[in-house]
Scaffold this motif. Structure first.
Motif, PDB file in Angstrom:
ATOM      1  N   SER A 187       3.991  21.544  44.360  1.00  0.00           N
ATOM      2  CA  SER A 187       2.832  20.646  44.457  1.00  0.00           C
ATOM      3  C   SER A 187       2.533  19.949  43.144  1.00  0.00           C
ATOM      4  O   SER A 187       1.761  18.991  43.114  1.00  0.00           O
ATOM      5  CB  SER A 187       1.607  21.432  44.905  1.00  0.00           C
ATOM      6  N   LYS A 188       3.100  20.465  42.015  1.00  0.00           N
ATOM      7  CA  LYS A 188       2.856  19.950  40.669  1.00  0.00           C
ATOM      8  C   LYS A 188       1.444  20.254  40.170  1.00  0.00           C
ATOM      9  O   LYS A 188       1.013  19.704  39.154  1.00  0.00           O
ATOM     10  CB  LYS A 188       3.115  18.440  40.570  1.00  0.00           C
ATOM     11  N   ALA A 189       0.695  21.109  40.876  1.00  0.00           N
ATOM     12  CA  ALA A 189      -0.608  21.536  40.375  1.00  0.00           C
ATOM     13  C   ALA A 189      -0.423  22.276  39.054  1.00  0.00           C
ATOM     14  O   ALA A 189       0.577  22.964  38.847  1.00  0.00           O
ATOM     15  CB  ALA A 189      -1.295  22.437  41.404  1.00  0.00           C
ATOM     16  N   ARG A 190      -1.405  22.117  38.167  1.00  0.00           N
ATOM     17  CA  ARG A 190      -1.260  22.672  36.814  1.00  0.00           C
ATOM     18  C   ARG A 190      -2.574  23.296  36.358  1.00  0.00           C
ATOM     19  O   ARG A 190      -3.654  22.761  36.622  1.00  0.00           O
ATOM     20  CB  ARG A 190      -0.831  21.569  35.847  1.00  0.00           C
ATOM     21  N   ILE A 191      -2.476  24.444  35.678  1.00  0.00           N
ATOM     22  CA  ILE A 191      -3.625  25.099  35.059  1.00  0.00           C
ATOM     23  C   ILE A 191      -3.287  25.310  33.592  1.00  0.00           C
ATOM     24  O   ILE A 191      -2.381  26.084  33.257  1.00  0.00           O
ATOM     25  CB  ILE A 191      -3.954  26.448  35.719  1.00  0.00           C
ATOM     26  N   ASP A 192      -3.990  24.612  32.702  1.00  0.00           N
ATOM     27  CA  ASP A 192      -3.775  24.795  31.270  1.00  0.00           C
ATOM     28  C   ASP A 192      -4.405  26.101  30.824  1.00  0.00           C
ATOM     29  O   ASP A 192      -5.530  26.444  31.220  1.00  0.00           O
ATOM     30  CB  ASP A 192      -4.375  23.619  30.493  1.00  0.00           C
ATOM     31  N   LEU A 193      -3.700  26.827  29.964  1.00  0.00           N
ATOM     32  CA  LEU A 193      -4.151  28.131  29.501  1.00  0.00           C
ATOM     33  C   LEU A 193      -4.330  28.116  27.986  1.00  0.00           C
ATOM     34  O   LEU A 193      -3.633  27.382  27.273  1.00  0.00           O
ATOM     35  CB  LEU A 193      -3.123  29.210  29.877  1.00  0.00           C
ATOM     36  N   PRO A 194      -5.249  28.929  27.459  1.00  0.00           N
ATOM     37  CA  PRO A 194      -5.409  29.024  26.001  1.00  0.00           C
ATOM     38  C   PRO A 194      -4.185  29.674  25.368  1.00  0.00           C
ATOM     39  O   PRO A 194      -3.464  30.444  26.010  1.00  0.00           O
ATOM     40  CB  PRO A 194      -6.647  29.903  25.827  1.00  0.00           C
ATOM     41  N   TYR A 195      -3.992  29.383  24.079  1.00  0.00           N
ATOM     42  CA  TYR A 195      -2.885  29.997  23.353  1.00  0.00           C
ATOM     43  C   TYR A 195      -3.383  31.110  22.434  1.00  0.00           C
ATOM     44  O   TYR A 195      -2.629  31.664  21.663  1.00  0.00           O
ATOM     45  CB  TYR A 195      -2.136  28.942  22.537  1.00  0.00           C
ATOM     46  N   HIS A 196      -4.680  31.407  22.533  1.00  0.00           N
ATOM     47  CA  HIS A 196      -5.264  32.418  21.661  1.00  0.00           C
ATOM     48  C   HIS A 196      -6.161  33.349  22.474  1.00  0.00           C
ATOM     49  O   HIS A 196      -6.594  33.006  23.571  1.00  0.00           O
ATOM     50  CB  HIS A 196      -6.098  31.769  20.543  1.00  0.00           C
ATOM     51  N   TRP A 197      -6.401  34.517  21.935  1.00  0.00           N
ATOM     52  CA  TRP A 197      -7.354  35.427  22.532  1.00  0.00           C
ATOM     53  C   TRP A 197      -8.434  35.764  21.521  1.00  0.00           C
ATOM     54  O   TRP A 197      -8.211  35.774  20.310  1.00  0.00           O
ATOM     55  CB  TRP A 197      -6.698  36.695  23.060  1.00  0.00           C
ATOM     56  N   HIS A 198      -9.660  35.982  22.043  1.00  0.00           N
ATOM     57  CA  HIS A 198     -10.795  36.286  21.178  1.00  0.00           C
ATOM     58  C   HIS A 198     -10.717  37.731  20.734  1.00  0.00           C
ATOM     59  O   HIS A 198     -10.551  38.648  21.551  1.00  0.00           O
ATOM     60  CB  HIS A 198     -12.110  36.038  21.920  1.00  0.00           C
ATOM     61  N   CYS A 199     -10.843  37.962  19.438  1.00  0.00           N
ATOM     62  CA  CYS A 199     -10.666  39.294  18.872  1.00  0.00           C
ATOM     63  C   CYS A 199     -11.970  39.799  18.283  1.00  0.00           C
ATOM     64  O   CYS A 199     -12.546  39.158  17.397  1.00  0.00           O
ATOM     65  CB  CYS A 199      -9.573  39.249  17.801  1.00  0.00           C
ATOM     66  N   ASP A 200     -12.447  40.934  18.770  1.00  0.00           N
ATOM     67  CA  ASP A 200     -13.561  41.637  18.144  1.00  0.00           C
ATOM     68  C   ASP A 200     -13.017  42.650  17.152  1.00  0.00           C
ATOM     69  O   ASP A 200     -11.840  43.022  17.200  1.00  0.00           O
ATOM     70  CB  ASP A 200     -14.415  42.354  19.192  1.00  0.00           C
ATOM     71  N   ASP A 201     -13.885  43.143  16.295  1.00  0.00           N
ATOM     72  CA  ASP A 201     -13.440  44.112  15.286  1.00  0.00           C
ATOM     73  C   ASP A 201     -12.858  45.359  15.928  1.00  0.00           C
ATOM     74  O   ASP A 201     -11.881  45.930  15.452  1.00  0.00           O
ATOM     75  CB  ASP A 201     -14.613  44.494  14.375  1.00  0.00           C
ATOM     76  N   ASP A 202     -13.459  45.791  17.057  1.00  0.00           N
ATOM     77  CA  ASP A 202     -12.980  47.010  17.705  1.00  0.00           C
ATOM     78  C   ASP A 202     -11.597  46.819  18.309  1.00  0.00           C
ATOM     79  O   ASP A 202     -10.852  47.785  18.491  1.00  0.00           O
ATOM     80  CB  ASP A 202     -13.957  47.447  18.799  1.00  0.00           C
TER      81      ASP A 202
END
Length: 416
Positions: free
Chosen positions: A137-152
């Protein structure tokens, strides 16, 4: 299933979703008087995605009859053969090639990192770009290239490189990303990496978020009734609630115990599947009875049939327990590292298809005595039998291998 010699003789390029123009009067059907109800019944019996495309291409009446079938049972999957480019479909054995589109390579090198249900994961590390795309279908979902990091999180998660305060780079390598699940219509994607579960909701978050409190070594995930569930390496079932933050609560304790004789233990892998018959969440436990002190070696067919077991359970969420399932009726289960699904099929009812990687990773050279290098294995719950002689038509030398030197193949479910 067709014999190996009958498989893969033709290479088929996947056509676009819109096959023909509705105003094309030159198309005709050899059975123009076939009633739409009968045409629809025929269409639902087609198990191959390619056959469904050809059915709709016959004429406008047949195409209309096909579109009126809702909900349509999923077609049988394709088996990935070489680095997410070449696939072989069940049951007809057609070979489909899906190369990375040229337009995706314009800004730099883009590679396919995996197939997840009906999506392919594309990674452009040079551009720090990652997205899911449906190749049909050529449907597309852009995804982040980073993840949020907490100290823990620093103490329990791998460091793939820090880009800015509180953010770290995701690793989308094939060995790092185990599974991506997408919940529609509000597309929420979840990733199992080597250290746990991440999730991302477009429009609400700009990075992946780590689901703390859940299993550190999650074996599988699935969306069920709008919630994300994960299962640990001990068979514990967790539910994840996500809004601005993520919480995880255990729903069911460890899976029912499998008793072993002295000197042996069970090596288990867990899969989550949604039943297409009852609509309930199921867990499949694949287990192998191995000596506690185990040396990697070749295995014979008779040994495998004695030492491998598959158990199926349904989740009773009210009483927080697993209920064993003895038969699946007209359901067939397809179990894979990156995708698992139940399909209604009277032809393959109560059959469980699973990747040969479950077996070959514990064999000395990935080959089983008496079989060769099988592509997938089938367990028939009706008569408690295994079938390991399921080769593919493409030679093994042309296939891709993982970092451990063994062939990695998995299911892909084409959909529009």
């Amino acid at each position: 299933m067709p014999a190996a010699s009958d498989l893969g003789r033709d290479v088929v390029v996947v056509p676009p979703a819109g096959i023909m123009d509705d105003d094309d009067e030159s198309t005709w059907s050899p059975w123009p008087d076939l009633q739409p109800e009968l045409a629809g019944m025929v269409f639902c019996r087609l198990l191959s995605h390619g056959d469904r495309l050809r059915f709709r291409a016959v004429c406008r009446r047949w195409r209309l009859a096909a579109w009126q079938q809702h909900p349509l049972p999923p077609a049988l999957p394709w088996l990935n053969l070489d680095g997410r480019i070449t696939y072989q479909s069940l049951p007809d054995g057609e070979v489909h090639r899906i190369p990375v589109p040229d337009e995706l390579q314009a800004g730099g090198t883009v590679v396919c990192r995996g197939s997840f249900d009906g999506w392919l994961l594309y990674d452009g590390s040079e551009q720090l770009e990652c997205f899911l795309m449906n190749p049909i279908s050529k449907a597309r979902i852009d995804l982040p290239y980073h993840w949020h990091c907490d100290d823990d999180d620093d103490a329990i998660l791998p460091d793939y490189g820090e880009e800015e305060e509180g953010q770290r780079t995701m690793c989308f390598g094939e060995n790092a990303v185990r599974k991506i699940a997408v919940c529609s219509p509000d597309p929420v994607a979840a990733v199992i990496a080597g250290s746990g579960v991440f999730f991302y909701r477009p429009g609400m978050h700009s990075t992946w978020l780590f689901a703390s409190g859940g299993p550190c070594f999650a074996r599988d995930i699935a969306y069920y009734n709008g919630k994300l569930y994960s299962i640990s390496s001990d068979g514990e079932l967790f539910v994840h609630e996500f809004s601005d933050s993520i919480s995880a609560d255990i729903v069911i304790g460890i899976a029912p115990q499998a008793y072993s004789c002295q000197g042996y233990s069970w090596r288990s892998t867990f899969y989550l599947v949604i039943s297409c018959a009852t609509g309930r969440l199921m867990m499949v436990r694949w287990r192998w009875h191995l000596p506690i002190f185990y040396n990697v070696r070749r295995w014979g067919v008779d040994e495998l049939r004695k030492e491998i077991k598959l158990d199926v359970f349904e989740a009773d969420l009210e009483k927080r327990r697993w209920l064993e399932v003895k038969e699946l009726g007209d359901q067939a289960l397809f179990l894979g590292t990156s995708c698992s699904r139940a399909i209604l099929s009277s032809d393959y009812g109560s059959c469980i298809f699973f990747s040969s990687l479950n077996i070959t990773r514990l064999c000395s050279d990935g080959i089983i005595n008496g079989i060769g290098d099988c592509a997938y294995c089938v367990y028939d719950m009706k008569n408690d039998t295994f079938r390991f002689d399921n080769p593919v038509s493409i030679k093994r030398e042309g296939l891709s291998y993982g970092s451990d030197g063994r062939w990695r193949a998995d299911w892909f479910f084409p959909c529009e």
